[in-house]
Write a protein that holds these residues in place. Structure first.
Motif, PDB file in Angstrom:
ATOM      1  N   ASP A 279       7.352 -29.949  -7.776  1.00  0.00           N
ATOM      2  CA  ASP A 279       8.305 -28.879  -7.464  1.00  0.00           C
ATOM      3  C   ASP A 279       8.350 -27.988  -8.700  1.00  0.00           C
ATOM      4  N   VAL A 280       7.473 -26.988  -8.726  1.00  0.00           N
ATOM      5  CA  VAL A 280       7.267 -26.192  -9.935  1.00  0.00           C
ATOM      6  C   VAL A 280       8.543 -25.481 -10.361  1.00  0.00           C
ATOM      7  N   ARG A 281       9.247 -24.891  -9.423  1.00  0.00           N
ATOM      8  CA  ARG A 281      10.447 -24.136  -9.795  1.00  0.00           C
ATOM      9  C   ARG A 281      11.498 -25.058 -10.412  1.00  0.00           C
ATOM     10  N   ARG A 282      11.689 -26.225  -9.810  1.00  0.00           N
ATOM     11  CA  ARG A 282      12.643 -27.192 -10.354  1.00  0.00           C
ATOM     12  C   ARG A 282      12.195 -27.672 -11.729  1.00  0.00           C
ATOM     13  N   SER A 283      10.911 -27.917 -11.900  1.00  0.00           N
ATOM     14  CA  SER A 283      10.401 -28.377 -13.187  1.00  0.00           C
ATOM     15  C   SER A 283      10.703 -27.364 -14.283  1.00  0.00           C
ATOM     16  N   LEU A 284      10.382 -26.107 -14.023  1.00  0.00           N
ATOM     17  CA  LEU A 284      10.617 -25.075 -15.029  1.00  0.00           C
ATOM     18  C   LEU A 284      12.104 -24.864 -15.273  1.00  0.00           C
TER      19      LEU A 284
END
Length: 308
Positions: A150-155
């Motif tokens: 989950d790229v957005r959550r990771s960033l």
């Protein structure tokens, strides 16, 4: 890559996990002050090449990219400015390609020289059986799977967490708090842009930079003991965790021993790690003061300007 303006060339090198967009507040300020600005996505990020091999992300390759970019843009020299991992790349460019670098500025990460052992070896001794993110990043594929789920959550977690929420979590993100709201310096649109970049590029290239400690150590032997001779600046936030990574060690004082002309040092009170995004007014003022001061050294405009 963002490229704008006309005048002496300034190259802005971003860190992990970011893109050229982390310099969005600096580009117009520098252009308005009469500088030509190039802010590339470094190797492995965004629109740049993304070789698969871990060895392709060693410090000499990353530094050669910046030296080659300066030449490709038709400038004899440039001022190189780097944040986070971009700072060691800027220092490396100054050491491996001194003829291309008029001056250098580092944000958040000071220049400490080669050291007695590879950094990863030091970290293993320091943390032993304890979790540390740079050690967790060493095994190819592990951190990629976690960050890309989950790229957005990771960033969002990486950019905004100021505390470890679960020190026994199994992964890197499991240990970071997920904020109820974004900080003042990061809008939803900003986060969307960063996430879009990593949706396309993935995290393997960026993480490979952490996997080159031994290779960097071997490559830096060629410049071991060599001072950075160019005029140098260092900026950091007073709350930046990087400056406290080695307990009891004053990293700025160590940097003074590695740099011949450290003419500007500034700790920005109350700022954290994402310095140029958190405090753009302060960073812009500091960079412009440093850059404009170079004019007194002579030949700045002729040597940094485009040759064509």
């Amino acid at each position: 890559m963002a490229l704008a303006g006309d005048g002496p060339l300034v190259v802005l090198i971003h860190g992990f996990p970011e893109s050229w967009y982390s310099w969005r507040h600096q580009i117009p300020a520098l252009v308005n002050a009469g500088y030509r600005v190039a802010a590339p996505d470094v190797r492995g990020y965004g629109g740049s090449d993304k070789p698969h091999a871990i060895a392709a992300y060693a410090i000499k390759d990353m530094s050669a990219d910046i030296g080659g970019l300066i030449e490709a843009l038709g400038a004899e020299q440039a001022v190189v400015v780097g944040h986070d991992w971009g700072a060691p790349i800027a220092y490396g460019t100054a050491l491996f390609h001194p003829e291309r670098v008029r001056a250098v500025a580092g944000l958040s990460v000071p220049h400490l020289g080669r050291g007695p052992v590879p950094i990863v070896e030091l970290l293993r001794k320091m943390f032993k059986d304890r979790f540390f993110y740079q050690l967790y990043f060493q095994e190819p594929g592990v951190a990629e799977a976690e960050l890309e789920a989950d790229v957005r959550r990771s960033l969002r977690k990486i950019y905004t967490s100021i505390r470890v929420e679960n020190p026994t979590g199994p992964g890197f993100l499991d240990r970071l708090a997920d904020p109820e709201r974004l900080p003042f310096w990061l809008t939803a649109a900003d986060l969307d842009y960063f996430a879009g970049q990593f949706q396309d590029s993935g995290f393997r290239g960026p993480l490979n930079r952490y996997r080159n400690s031994e290779r960097d150590f071997a490559q830096l032997a060629a410049v071991d003991g060599k001072l950075i001779e160019q005029p140098t600046a260092f900026l950091a936030g007073s709350l930046d965790h990087v400056l406290r990574m080695i307990p009891g060690v004053d990293m700025i004082e160590l940097m003074r021993k590695q740099v011949a002309d450290l003419r500007h040092v500034q700790l920005i009170e109350g700022a954290g790690h994402w310095l140029q995004q958190e405090r753009p007014v302060d960073v812009n003022a500091a960079l412009l003061s440093f850059l404009n001061g170079l004019a007194g050294d002579g030949h700045q405009r002729a040597r940094l300007g485009r040759s064509s």
